[in-house]
Scaffold this active site. Structure first.
Site, PDB file in Angstrom:
ATOM      1  N   ASN A  37      -2.449  -9.020 -29.948  1.00 10.50           N
ATOM      2  CA  ASN A  37      -2.940  -9.716 -31.132  1.00 10.50           C
ATOM      3  C   ASN A  37      -2.814 -11.241 -31.025  1.00 10.50           C
ATOM      4  OD1 ASN A  37      -3.863 -10.023 -33.689  1.00 10.50           O
ATOM      5  ND2 ASN A  37      -2.131  -9.031 -34.708  1.00 10.50           N
ATOM      6  N   HIS A 122       2.091   1.559 -45.132  1.00 12.61           N
ATOM      7  CA  HIS A 122       2.560   0.270 -45.651  1.00 12.61           C
ATOM      8  C   HIS A 122       2.178   0.092 -47.111  1.00 12.61           C
ATOM      9  CE1 HIS A 122       2.673  -2.071 -41.594  1.00 12.61           C
ATOM     10  NE2 HIS A 122       3.198  -0.859 -41.478  1.00 12.61           N
ATOM     11  N   ARG A 147       6.716   2.250 -46.116  1.00 12.88           N
ATOM     12  CA  ARG A 147       7.340   0.942 -45.931  1.00 12.88           C
ATOM     13  C   ARG A 147       7.054   0.100 -47.176  1.00 12.88           C
ATOM     14  NH1 ARG A 147       5.815  -3.841 -41.595  1.00 12.88           N
ATOM     15  NH2 ARG A 147       4.394  -4.458 -43.254  1.00 12.88           N
ATOM     16  N   TYR A 159       4.950 -12.295 -45.670  1.00 14.19           N
ATOM     17  CA  TYR A 159       4.578 -11.351 -44.624  1.00 14.19           C
ATOM     18  C   TYR A 159       4.450  -9.925 -45.171  1.00 14.19           C
ATOM     19  CZ  TYR A 159       5.271  -7.699 -41.341  1.00 14.19           C
ATOM     20  OH  TYR A 159       5.122  -6.511 -40.681  1.00 14.19           O
ATOM     21  N   ASP A 216      10.679  -4.043 -43.402  1.00 18.24           N
ATOM     22  CA  ASP A 216      10.562  -4.865 -42.195  1.00 18.24           C
ATOM     23  C   ASP A 216      11.038  -6.290 -42.512  1.00 18.24           C
ATOM     24  OD1 ASP A 216       9.842  -6.080 -39.839  1.00 18.24           O
ATOM     25  OD2 ASP A 216       7.794  -5.287 -39.807  1.00 18.24           O
ATOM     26  N   HIS A 218      11.068  -8.647 -40.193  1.00 16.52           N
ATOM     27  CA  HIS A 218      10.243  -9.522 -39.342  1.00 16.52           C
ATOM     28  C   HIS A 218      11.006 -10.684 -38.711  1.00 16.52           C
ATOM     29  CE1 HIS A 218       5.841 -10.097 -38.369  1.00 16.52           C
ATOM     30  NE2 HIS A 218       6.035  -8.805 -38.357  1.00 16.52           N
ATOM     31  N   GLU A 242      13.946  -2.841 -40.361  1.00 13.94           N
ATOM     32  CA  GLU A 242      13.343  -3.202 -39.075  1.00 13.94           C
ATOM     33  C   GLU A 242      13.470  -4.699 -38.784  1.00 13.94           C
ATOM     34  OE1 GLU A 242       9.146  -2.398 -39.016  1.00 13.94           O
ATOM     35  OE2 GLU A 242       8.864  -3.512 -37.159  1.00 13.94           O
ATOM     36  N   GLU A 268       9.349  -3.998 -31.579  1.00 18.22           N
ATOM     37  CA  GLU A 268       7.879  -4.065 -31.488  1.00 18.22           C
ATOM     38  C   GLU A 268       7.412  -5.207 -30.596  1.00 18.22           C
ATOM     39  OE1 GLU A 268       6.755  -4.536 -35.648  1.00 18.22           O
ATOM     40  OE2 GLU A 268       6.374  -6.662 -35.320  1.00 18.22           O
ATOM     41  N   ARG A 289      11.253   0.645 -31.394  1.00 12.05           N
ATOM     42  CA  ARG A 289       9.966   0.349 -32.030  1.00 12.05           C
ATOM     43  C   ARG A 289       8.832   0.007 -31.069  1.00 12.05           C
ATOM     44  NH1 ARG A 289       7.263   0.870 -35.746  1.00 12.05           N
ATOM     45  NH2 ARG A 289       6.875  -1.183 -36.628  1.00 12.05           N
ATOM     46  N   HIS A 318       5.537   1.596 -32.726  1.00  6.27           N
ATOM     47  CA  HIS A 318       4.761   0.578 -33.447  1.00  6.27           C
ATOM     48  C   HIS A 318       3.302   1.030 -33.558  1.00  6.27           C
ATOM     49  CE1 HIS A 318       3.584  -3.985 -33.504  1.00  6.27           C
ATOM     50  NE2 HIS A 318       3.882  -3.555 -34.711  1.00  6.27           N
ATOM     51  N   ASP A 322      -3.341  -3.550 -35.163  1.00  2.00           N
ATOM     52  CA  ASP A 322      -3.674  -4.313 -33.956  1.00  2.00           C
ATOM     53  C   ASP A 322      -3.419  -3.510 -32.673  1.00  2.00           C
ATOM     54  OD1 ASP A 322      -1.195  -5.662 -35.477  1.00  2.00           O
ATOM     55  OD2 ASP A 322      -0.682  -5.711 -33.350  1.00  2.00           O
ATOM     56  N   GLU A 345       4.573   4.856 -37.114  1.00  2.00           N
ATOM     57  CA  GLU A 345       3.882   3.951 -38.038  1.00  2.00           C
ATOM     58  C   GLU A 345       2.381   4.229 -37.987  1.00  2.00           C
ATOM     59  OE1 GLU A 345       4.211  -0.164 -36.927  1.00  2.00           O
ATOM     60  OE2 GLU A 345       3.777  -0.866 -38.955  1.00  2.00           O
ATOM     61  N   TRP A 408       8.226 -15.896 -37.561  1.00  2.00           N
ATOM     62  CA  TRP A 408       7.172 -15.283 -38.375  1.00  2.00           C
ATOM     63  C   TRP A 408       7.405 -13.811 -38.561  1.00  2.00           C
ATOM     64  CZ3 TRP A 408       3.383 -11.558 -37.286  1.00  2.00           C
ATOM     65  CH2 TRP A 408       2.531 -11.320 -38.375  1.00  2.00           C
TER      66      TRP A 408
HETATM   67  C1  CS2 Z   1       4.522  -5.348 -38.131  1.00  2.00           C
HETATM   68  C2  CS2 Z   1       3.230  -5.680 -37.466  1.00  2.00           C
HETATM   69  O1  CS2 Z   1       3.834  -3.123 -38.015  1.00  2.00           O
HETATM   70  C3  CS2 Z   1       4.790  -3.865 -38.123  1.00  2.00           C
HETATM   71  O2  CS2 Z   1       5.928  -3.493 -38.253  1.00  2.00           O
HETATM   72  O3  CS2 Z   1       5.647  -6.060 -37.808  1.00  2.00           O
HETATM   73  O4  CS2 Z   1       2.289  -5.618 -38.472  1.00  2.00           O
HETATM   74  C4  CS2 Z   1       3.154  -7.034 -36.765  1.00  2.00           C
HETATM   75  O5  CS2 Z   1       3.273  -8.062 -37.672  1.00  2.00           O
HETATM   76  C5  CS2 Z   1       1.851  -7.137 -36.037  1.00  2.00           C
HETATM   77  O6  CS2 Z   1       1.738  -6.086 -35.141  1.00  2.00           O
HETATM   78  C6  CS2 Z   1       1.704  -8.448 -35.297  1.00  2.00           C
HETATM   79  O7  CS2 Z   1       0.560  -8.405 -34.521  1.00  2.00           O
HETATM   80 MG    MG Z   2       7.366  -4.811 -37.723  1.00  4.43          MG
END
Ligand code: CS2
Ligand code: MG
Length: 408
Positions: A37, A122, A147, A159, A216, A218, A242, A268, A289, A318, A322, A345, A408
């Site tokens: 991504n 999600h 989630r 996010y 999450d 992040h 996560e 991830e 993950r 994961h 994407d 997921e 991020w």
């Molecule tokens: C995220 C993702 O799925 C998840 O847990 O952390 O959406 C992540 O942000 C993206 O794969 C980034 O490309």
């Molecule tokens: Mg994640």
């Protein structure tokens, strides 16, 4: 049988995907996902300019040897671009092997260990009412694990949270902000830490104690902040928390672990088993993950899960949008076969994406199944794909309220 052709295809049906297609002299075709991504063209070039010609004339059945040839042979190991490229080759070869055997891939991985893979979706909302609506929508779709991401008072964007779900916006298009540069989001960890436990309390009060809930972080907390959050969330019995800290620092999890019994998931953004060495041997996490697409394919993922199994650590592959449907299908075959499956997921791809990638996996009563087609069970429609040319899209960057760049 030998490989006669290796084509790299880029398409953007709602978001960008990179797919490797390997063809053999027997007329068999295998697909691998190489989508990274926001850096898609780097992997496309790695495959086109440095890997495709090396595959011609090779025996597609020699998957382990081809994997080692590309990994050790390049000398420059690891890294997301390299490992996504190797993953695409690996998955395409498994697709061919299973098609040649006339079996769905999971049969070659040891056969089914379960009837289906528990999936989580999600749910998100800036405020509690929209979050609750989103949870209800997911329950209606059949999800049995969800989630939860919510807005944070004082922040305009967060996010994982759809701004206006009522208008059909899904945050899973997060990176498909089609622009020449990343957009900026804001962050305030203290405000987040104050708010998140109140959200989980409200969700438990509304939806009861049974529904598995995930969250999450992040990579946004320091170890001590993550420890504090894990502890604060204990009454709400999370399935997992996560990426609570930046994933590069494996030792950070020692501190978090000492303070909380909230289960932890990480990985991830990892791309080899080495990234997990401390985490697994010291039992600092509960779920792995990694994505098949970003961790070198099915061959190393199977080894990684077997390594994790020795420490009672489970899978949580994961599966955001994407990861292409090809990468998703590869995950589902592993999910069905491995013993230490935890959860999968599943965000669901857009209708345009599914026009290009014809899938045969199913989602019934909260469980995913890869289907019974020989191979991965995903076909790629090149004519439809050509209608969606590559379009640059970036993940957002994140800044603290004083402008400092943050994870991020
Ligand atoms: C995220 C993702 O799925 C998840 O847990 O952390 O959406 C992540 O942000 C993206 O794969 C980034 O490309
Ligand atoms: Mg994640």
């Amino acid at each position: 049988m030998i490989v006669t052709q290796a084509d790299v295809m880029v398409t953007s049906p709602g978001r960008n995907f990179v797919t490797l297609k390997i063809t053999t002299d027997d007329g068999l075709v295998g697909y691998g996902d190489a989508t990274l991504n926001g850096r898609e063209l780097a992997v496309a070039s790695y495959l086109r300019d440095h890997v495709a010609t090396l595959l011609i004339g090779r025996d597609p059945h020699q998957i382990e040897d081809t994997w080692q040839y590309l990994y050790r042979g390049a000398y420059w190991r690891r890294g997301p671009v390299t490992m996504a490229a190797i993953a695409a080759v690996d998955v395409a070869l498994w697709d061919i092997k299973a098609k040649a055997a006339g079996m769905p891939l999971y049969q070659l991985l040891g056969g089914a260990s379960r009837t289906g893979a528990l999936a989580y979706g999600h749910a998100s909302g800036f405020e509690l009412p929209s979050l609750f609506d989103s949870i209800r929508e997911h329950l209606e779709l059949g999800y049995r694990a969800i989630r939860i991401q919510s807005g944070v008072p004082g922040l305009d964007t967060v996010y994982g949270v759809a701004k206006s779900p009522a208008m059909g916006e899904r945050y899973d298009y997060e990176p498909a902000r089609r622009s020449a540069a990343p957009t900026a989001e804001q962050w305030d960890t203290r405000a987040y830490l104050r708010h998140v436990p109140t959200v989980f309390e409200a969700v438990r009060n509304e939806f009861g104690p049974e529904l598995p809930l995930l969250h999450d972080g992040h990579h946004r907390m320091t170890p001590i902040q993550a420890a504090k959050l894990g502890k604060a969330l204990e009454p709400y019995d999370l399935f997992w928390l996560e990426d609570c800290t930046p994933a590069e620092n494996q030792e950070a999890l020692r501190l978090v672990r000492r303070h909380t019994t909230t289960p932890l998931a990480i990985g991830e953004i990892f791309n080899t088993a080495f990234d997990y060495q401390t985490l697994i041997t010291e039992q600092l996490i509960d779920y792995v993950r990694s994505a098949v697409t970003h961790t070198g394919g099915i061959t190393p993922m199977k080894k990684l899960f077997d390594f994790a199994a020795m420490y009672q650590i489970k899978s949580g592959i994961h599966g955001p949008t994407d990861i292409s449907p090809v990468g998703m299908a590869a995950a589902l075959h592993l999910d069905l076969a491995i013993h230490n499956f935890g959860i999968q997921e599943y965000m669901r791809h857009s209708p345009e994406t599914l026009e290009v990638f014809r899938t045969s996996y199913t989602f019934t009563d909260g469980l995913l199944h890869p289907g019974e087609q020989p191979g991965l069970g995903v076909e790629y429609d090149e004519d439809v794909a050509d209608k969606f040319p590559y379009d640059p899209a970036y993940l957002p960057v994140n800044r603290l309220l004083d402008g400092t760049v943050h994870d991020w």
